[in-house]
Design a protein around this motif. Sequence first.
Motif, mmCIF file in Angstrom:
data_model
loop_
_atom_site.group_PDB
_atom_site.id
_atom_site.type_symbol
_atom_site.label_atom_id
_atom_site.label_comp_id
_atom_site.label_asym_id
_atom_site.label_seq_id
_atom_site.Cartn_x
_atom_site.Cartn_y
_atom_site.Cartn_z
ATOM 1 N N ARG A 108 0.864 -1.181 0.000
ATOM 2 C CA ARG A 108 0.000 0.000 0.000
ATOM 3 C C ARG A 108 0.900 1.230 0.000
ATOM 4 N NH1 ARG A 108 -2.535 -3.643 3.765
ATOM 5 N NH2 ARG A 108 -4.592 -4.312 2.992
ATOM 6 N N VAL A 109 0.876 1.980 -1.096
ATOM 7 C CA VAL A 109 1.831 3.072 -1.293
ATOM 8 C C VAL A 109 1.104 4.408 -1.276
ATOM 9 C CG1 VAL A 109 3.427 4.128 -2.936
ATOM 10 C CG2 VAL A 109 3.489 1.669 -2.557
ATOM 11 N N ALA A 110 1.717 5.376 -0.621
ATOM 12 C CA ALA A 110 1.230 6.758 -0.629
ATOM 13 C C ALA A 110 2.405 7.681 -0.907
ATOM 14 C CB ALA A 110 0.594 7.105 0.712
ATOM 15 N N ILE A 111 2.197 8.667 -1.778
ATOM 16 C CA ILE A 111 3.240 9.633 -2.118
ATOM 17 C C ILE A 111 2.703 11.034 -1.869
ATOM 18 C CG2 ILE A 111 4.786 10.499 -3.912
ATOM 19 C CD1 ILE A 111 4.432 7.882 -5.395
ATOM 20 N N VAL A 112 3.458 11.820 -1.101
ATOM 21 C CA VAL A 112 3.154 13.232 -0.897
ATOM 22 C C VAL A 112 4.361 14.013 -1.395
ATOM 23 C CG1 VAL A 112 2.569 15.044 0.741
ATOM 24 C CG2 VAL A 112 1.728 12.712 1.104
ATOM 25 N N SER A 113 4.140 14.995 -2.268
ATOM 26 C CA SER A 113 5.283 15.698 -2.854
ATOM 27 C C SER A 113 4.893 17.127 -3.204
ATOM 28 C CB SER A 113 5.771 14.975 -4.101
ATOM 29 O OG SER A 113 6.953 15.558 -4.601
ATOM 30 N N ILE A 114 5.901 17.988 -3.160
ATOM 31 C CA ILE A 114 5.732 19.366 -3.601
ATOM 32 C C ILE A 114 6.919 19.714 -4.489
ATOM 33 C CG2 ILE A 114 6.772 20.209 -1.434
ATOM 34 C CD1 ILE A 114 5.146 22.796 -1.833
ATOM 35 N N ALA A 115 6.635 20.104 -5.715
ATOM 36 C CA ALA A 115 7.702 20.473 -6.643
ATOM 37 C C ALA A 115 8.275 21.829 -6.255
ATOM 38 C CB ALA A 115 7.167 20.509 -8.072
ATOM 39 N N ARG A 116 9.540 22.025 -6.508
ATOM 40 C CA ARG A 116 10.178 23.293 -6.193
ATOM 41 C C ARG A 116 9.512 24.417 -6.988
ATOM 42 N NH1 ARG A 116 16.433 21.131 -6.273
ATOM 43 N NH2 ARG A 116 16.390 20.161 -4.189
ATOM 44 N N GLY A 117 9.190 25.494 -6.272
ATOM 45 C CA GLY A 117 8.533 26.620 -6.911
ATOM 46 C C GLY A 117 7.033 26.569 -6.832
ATOM 47 N N GLU A 118 6.470 25.413 -6.438
ATOM 48 C CA GLU A 118 5.017 25.292 -6.315
ATOM 49 C C GLU A 118 4.569 25.744 -4.923
ATOM 50 O OE1 GLU A 118 2.873 24.418 -8.635
ATOM 51 O OE2 GLU A 118 4.446 24.163 -10.150
ATOM 52 N N THR A 143 9.736 15.227 -1.023
ATOM 53 C CA THR A 143 8.817 14.106 -1.242
ATOM 54 C C THR A 143 8.858 13.153 -0.061
ATOM 55 O OG1 THR A 143 9.208 14.241 -3.631
ATOM 56 C CG2 THR A 143 8.233 12.202 -2.805
ATOM 57 N N VAL A 144 7.694 12.588 0.264
ATOM 58 C CA VAL A 144 7.587 11.529 1.261
ATOM 59 C C VAL A 144 6.888 10.350 0.599
ATOM 60 C CG1 VAL A 144 6.651 10.805 3.479
ATOM 61 C CG2 VAL A 144 7.452 13.166 3.170
ATOM 62 N N VAL A 145 7.571 9.196 0.587
ATOM 63 C CA VAL A 145 6.985 7.974 0.046
ATOM 64 C C VAL A 145 6.842 6.978 1.181
ATOM 65 C CG1 VAL A 145 7.195 6.112 -1.629
ATOM 66 C CG2 VAL A 145 8.079 8.384 -2.187
ATOM 67 N N GLU A 146 5.650 6.418 1.301
ATOM 68 C CA GLU A 146 5.376 5.453 2.363
ATOM 69 C C GLU A 146 4.831 4.176 1.747
ATOM 70 O OE1 GLU A 146 3.812 6.570 6.466
ATOM 71 O OE2 GLU A 146 2.028 5.672 5.540
ATOM 72 N N ALA A 147 5.478 3.052 2.060
ATOM 73 C CA ALA A 147 5.024 1.737 1.601
ATOM 74 C C ALA A 147 4.694 0.904 2.833
ATOM 75 C CB ALA A 147 6.105 1.061 0.768
ATOM 76 N N ARG A 148 3.419 0.470 2.944
ATOM 77 C CA ARG A 148 2.958 -0.265 4.115
ATOM 78 C C ARG A 148 2.546 -1.684 3.719
ATOM 79 N NH1 ARG A 148 2.042 2.996 8.412
ATOM 80 N NH2 ARG A 148 0.712 1.398 9.363
ATOM 81 N N ASP A 149 2.732 -2.594 4.692
ATOM 82 C CA ASP A 149 2.259 -3.984 4.541
ATOM 83 C C ASP A 149 2.789 -4.626 3.266
ATOM 84 O OD1 ASP A 149 0.753 -3.628 6.880
ATOM 85 O OD2 ASP A 149 -0.914 -2.803 5.740
ATOM 86 N N LEU A 150 4.088 -4.721 3.180
ATOM 87 C CA LEU A 150 4.727 -5.304 2.001
ATOM 88 C C LEU A 150 4.251 -6.742 1.776
ATOM 89 C CD1 LEU A 150 6.886 -4.489 -0.129
ATOM 90 C CD2 LEU A 150 8.572 -5.673 1.296
#
Length: 602
Positions: A108-118, A143-150
């Motif tokens: 179960r993957v979640a990605i939170v990210s903010i590009a530079r300048g945004e 960026t924060v990437v989280e992978a749960r319950d592999l």
Amino acid sequence: MPLIRLLPDLLISQIAAGEVVERPASALKELLENSLDAGASDIRVDLEEGGIKTIRVADDGAGIARDDLPMALARHATSKIESLADLERVASLGFRGEALASIASVARVAIVSIARGERHAWRIEAQDGAVSAVEPAALNRGTVVEARDLFFNTPARRKFLKTPATEYAHCLDAFTRLALARPQVAMTLSHNGRVMARYPAQDWQARVLAVLGDDFARQARLIDEAAGDVRLYGWAGLPAYAKASRDAQFLFVNGRFVRDKVLSHAAREAYRDILHGSRHPAYCLFLKIDPVRVDVNVHPAKTEVRFRDAQAVHRFVFHALERALAGNQSGSEANAGETIPLPPSPMNGGGATPSPFMGRVGVGSFTPPPHQHNLGLAVAEPAAYYQMVAEALQAAPARPAVVEPGAEAPPLGYALAQLAGIYILAENDKGLVVVDMHAAHERILYERLKAALGAKQVAMQPLLVPVVFAATAREIAAAEAHQAELLELGLELSAVSPTHLALRALPAMLKDADGETLAREILKEVAEFGAAHAIEARRNELLATLACHGAVRAKRKLSLPEMNALLRDMEQTLRADQCNHGRPTWFQLTAHELDKMFMRGK
């Protein structure tokens, strides 16, 4: 019903995940590589239950734009290459565009990210092949990437995972390798809420020593050599720091940790003369090379590479390491990597000046009868050998009767006595030196034998009856491609049929070897590592045996001049810190250490 059908996209991704994501450490490696490729200067990793429950990687890199987030989870989508030309000189750690998609197919993957300048960050989630809509999120940078319950949806894969402690150990290894590869990046690792490792941004030498520890630092040699566009730098552990396993071996090519048989073989051969066969050297080596000259697109996990000219790379690494390790701790560091010239002798065109401890098996003042100039015959008549050595040593220098004020003693000092007929006790400026006289003399003779043989053309021993043996197509191709090189080294091989080779001559020093076995072993290595190296390794094995037989034996009483002569020869001999079998030849006990033993000053 058709027998051939298209696979579902989720199953395709799960099959790809089987190549890329073997365990939590594999997923962590891919996520860390993405952070490094994004230009992060600070990376924080949080694991739960060895990464089985949670892997969370946060960085301050360039981030991902809102419209690119869905593509980040698509297969074969990447920002790192656009054409074949980019692939042929790829400099990024990742480039296949499979990592995130593969991880998302088994976790179960979640990605939170903010590009530079945004102004805003965005979030996206993926599970079982389904990708959510992009939503606003809170994040300051990167960026924060989280992978749960592999492997939650592939129980057959999950049951092959080990205990959380074991999986954490593998994650720590992956983290450590990338920390070594990118010392300019600050990296922190936490497990179950506890910080386990933290490295600030630093130079590569400080990072290596911070990761591998002070013990490694005290027992390692710094290496930094270049030839054209190829550079090798790092730390090579001394034999005293050798391990029972290969856990302390780190090889990096253009900042990528690799397990490459060409580089590993070169390193192993560089240690051959100074390390016991059952031990493994410790080293951390970085190879910089033009990306065009190395193919990194060999293995899905990107841990293997292929060099365009593997033999040239092998020779460069081997000689660079050999020179770094050849430095003698007992002598001047300036001697490291230098070739010690042969003393004058009848064998190298000089006069008949006696040279202490250059016995019958060596290249000193003793001149064997004409029929015994073959080095392989020079270990006979031990009584005559010892008598000759004793005569040569009578002229050896003793400790000066008057020592000038402020004058320094030689590195290994002056002999005091002999202990148990085996050890020489000497005093230098630091304290007490203990020398194993047989081991030390063995190294001296071995290095002189190699130098003498290297200065002469290799003699060839023709075979009265050629050895004909069945050979594979690979062996026949190697024999034909390297025929001229093999002839220069005294080995004559030719094809007599499409399936057979004939061995017609051997190097004279190896005339008693099993011809077929020798030929097969050499041909196996020739194609990858070069003919000269393959022959040299076997010649050196024989020279080591000759030196061992010729070295002064234990229980033989030596005079002080003889002991001092041996100490001076050690100071002028490369690799004199270890004998040919990897055992140390001497130890130093400082005056401070002796004071502590006797509790002086307390």
